[in-house]
Motif scaffolding. Structure first.
Motif, PDB file in Angstrom:
ATOM      1  N   ASP A  54       0.834  -1.211   0.000  1.00  0.00           N
ATOM      2  CA  ASP A  54       0.000   0.000   0.000  1.00  0.00           C
ATOM      3  C   ASP A  54       0.868   1.260   0.000  1.00  0.00           C
ATOM      4  N   TRP A  55       1.839   1.301   0.915  1.00  0.00           N
ATOM      5  CA  TRP A  55       2.698   2.486   1.003  1.00  0.00           C
ATOM      6  C   TRP A  55       3.597   2.610  -0.221  1.00  0.00           C
ATOM      7  N   GLU A  56       4.081   1.493  -0.721  1.00  0.00           N
ATOM      8  CA  GLU A  56       4.963   1.516  -1.883  1.00  0.00           C
ATOM      9  C   GLU A  56       4.219   2.014  -3.130  1.00  0.00           C
ATOM     10  N   SER A  57       2.942   1.704  -3.223  1.00  0.00           N
ATOM     11  CA  SER A  57       2.176   2.050  -4.420  1.00  0.00           C
ATOM     12  C   SER A  57       1.647   3.476  -4.399  1.00  0.00           C
ATOM     13  N   TYR A  58       1.837   4.185  -3.284  1.00  0.00           N
ATOM     14  CA  TYR A  58       1.331   5.556  -3.203  1.00  0.00           C
ATOM     15  C   TYR A  58       1.943   6.425  -4.300  1.00  0.00           C
ATOM     16  N   SER A  59       1.126   7.244  -4.934  1.00  0.00           N
ATOM     17  CA  SER A  59       1.644   8.198  -5.910  1.00  0.00           C
ATOM     18  C   SER A  59       0.864   9.496  -5.799  1.00  0.00           C
ATOM     19  N   LEU A  60       1.549  10.603  -6.052  1.00  0.00           N
ATOM     20  CA  LEU A  60       0.889  11.893  -6.033  1.00  0.00           C
ATOM     21  C   LEU A  60      -0.215  11.939  -7.082  1.00  0.00           C
TER      22      LEU A  60
END
Length: 430
Positions: A371-377
């Motif tokens: 989840d955290w790795e896939s975060y994108s602006l």
């Protein structure tokens, strides 16, 4: 006539002020004021007239005018990406205990365990961070809790151990988030001896407001002791006072600043407001919490009070590039007393939110880690917003946990803040 073609930066915020036009740019951090003559030149620039060469070049230096709008937006996104992947700085938030000697009604840790960090966890934590430590140019540690001063011995042991592991040329710095009750002169000296340079202490308004909220677990009052400790500690450590605000205490800010003056703390502490979040049922159900828009106005009133009382330096100015949220950084970890590793401060002590532990290491394939790795602006939604360089897309946790987009700041609050900074410094472009 200039041979260049320019465009107004999307990160400009215009603030008219009694015959003066204040321009702020959230990318460059510039705040300038235009008198009537220069405002006319600026209106010509808006129409594409760049013949006032010196004036135009001043606007370019301030970031008000740009050659390419997309360049600034791309630079923000690029900076976030570089900071996320950088291994230059190892950032650790360590909670040696989640126990606390206070019982604050809005605390999001009120239901978490009171366990303390064992020597075994500390030893395994050192083993866990060694690969990151070998790559890092600097190490930044934040001591957190619970109340970390309840476990000052553990703090000292870890600080000494990690510094022994560091190579020549690597830098180490640390800070502590504390309720202040145990921040005595003796403890401040112990903290300084293990390279803690800054202490953040929470004082929630004047005496009555603070004591009604930040009580001892036994129900006792805490304000006077904390203020005495701040007076003793501020000559040893840098002290930042955080004021958690909601509808129940916002009207006590003037009283707090008056009391800080009486204690001789003008010029010795930095004071900033923070919104109490809707993070537990108690505060949410009472309707105490402000919305982002509402808090923007409360924040301005807070800064106005700061200026009136001589604490003008507490009015912050934005800067870019700034640090990103540690939760989305590959070299930032939050460690709870049992050795669980999570990414977000708000999720400390929640076993089902962890991304690994110091005994077995990270679990990169776990749902939380992914989840955290896939975060994108959300660059399509945010990149042209005037406060994008400050907000950087809002709080990542809300997007990742499915609560939707949550802006970190409003355009109007930055406009009002720019006016306050201009009035304080009286800086004008002539």
């Amino acid at each position: 006539m200039s041979c260049y073609s320019y465009a107004l930066s999307p990160y400009n915020i215009l603030a008219p002020a009694n015959g003066t036009l204040v321009l702020a740019n959230t990318f460059s951090g510039a705040i300038i004021a235009l008198d009537e003559q220069h405002e006319k030149l600026f209106q010509n620039v808006i129409k594409g007239d760049y013949s006032a060469t010196e004036f135009v070049q001043a606007l370019v230096r301030c970031g008000i005018l740009v050659r390419d709008i997309e360049d600034q937006a791309a630079e923000v996104i690029k900076r976030v990406s570089l900071l996320r992947s950088s291994s230059d700085t190892l950032r650790l938030t360590i909670a040696p205990t989640l126990a606390c000697n206070f019982s604050c009604p809005y605390c999001y840790e009120s239901n978490k365990c009171g366990k303390v960090m064992s020597p075994s966890v500390l030893e395994h934590l050192l083993v866990f961070i060694k690969p990151n430590l070998a790559r890092a140019k600097q190490v930044q540690v934040t001591w957190y809790g619970g109340e970390p001063l309840l476990q000052l011995d553990s703090l000292e042991r870890f600080a000494n151990s990690i510094k022994n592991e560091m190579a020549d040329g690597q830098s180490y710095s640390s800070s502590i988030v504390t309720n202040g009750l145990l921040l005595t002169q003796e403890n401040a000296l112990r903290l300084k001896a293990c390279d803690v340079s800054l202490a953040q202490v929470t004082v929630d308004g004047g005496r009555a407001a603070h004591d009604s909220r930040r009580k001892l677990s036994s129900g006792g009052k805490t304000y006077d002791k904390i203020m005495d400790n701040i007076v003793d500690a501020c000559d040893i450590l840098s002290v930042v006072i955080r004021v958690n605000l909601d509808r129940s205490n916002a009207d006590s800010v003037d009283e707090l600043f008056s009391d800080l003056l009486k204690h001789g703390l003008k010029g010795k502490v930095w004071v900033y407001p923070a919104a109490v979040d809707e993070c537990n049922g108690y505060h949410d159900s009472l309707g105490h919490c402000y919305s982002t828009d509402e808090f923007g106005q409360i924040e301005i009133e807070f800064f106005q009070s700061a200026i009136r009382h001589g604490f003008g330096a507490s009015v912050p100015i934005w800067n870019f590039p700034r640090n990103i949220c540690g939760a989305i950084s590959s070299s930032s970890y939050v460690i709870d007393p049992e050795g669980n590793i999570c990414k977000c401060w708000d999720e400390i002590g929640l076993g089902d939110a962890c991304v690994g532990d110091v005994f077995g290491g990270l679990r990169p394939e776990s749902p939380n880690a992914l989840d955290w790795e896939s975060y994108s602006l959300d660059s399509q939604k945010c990149s042209m917003c005037p406060v994008f360089p400050i907000c950087m897309g809002g709080c990542p946790k809300y997007l990742i946990r499915g609560s939707g987009h949550r802006c970190g700041v409003t355009v109007d609050s930055i406009r009002q803040r720019a006016l306050l900074k201009w009035k304080e410094s009286a800086c004008s472009l002539h």
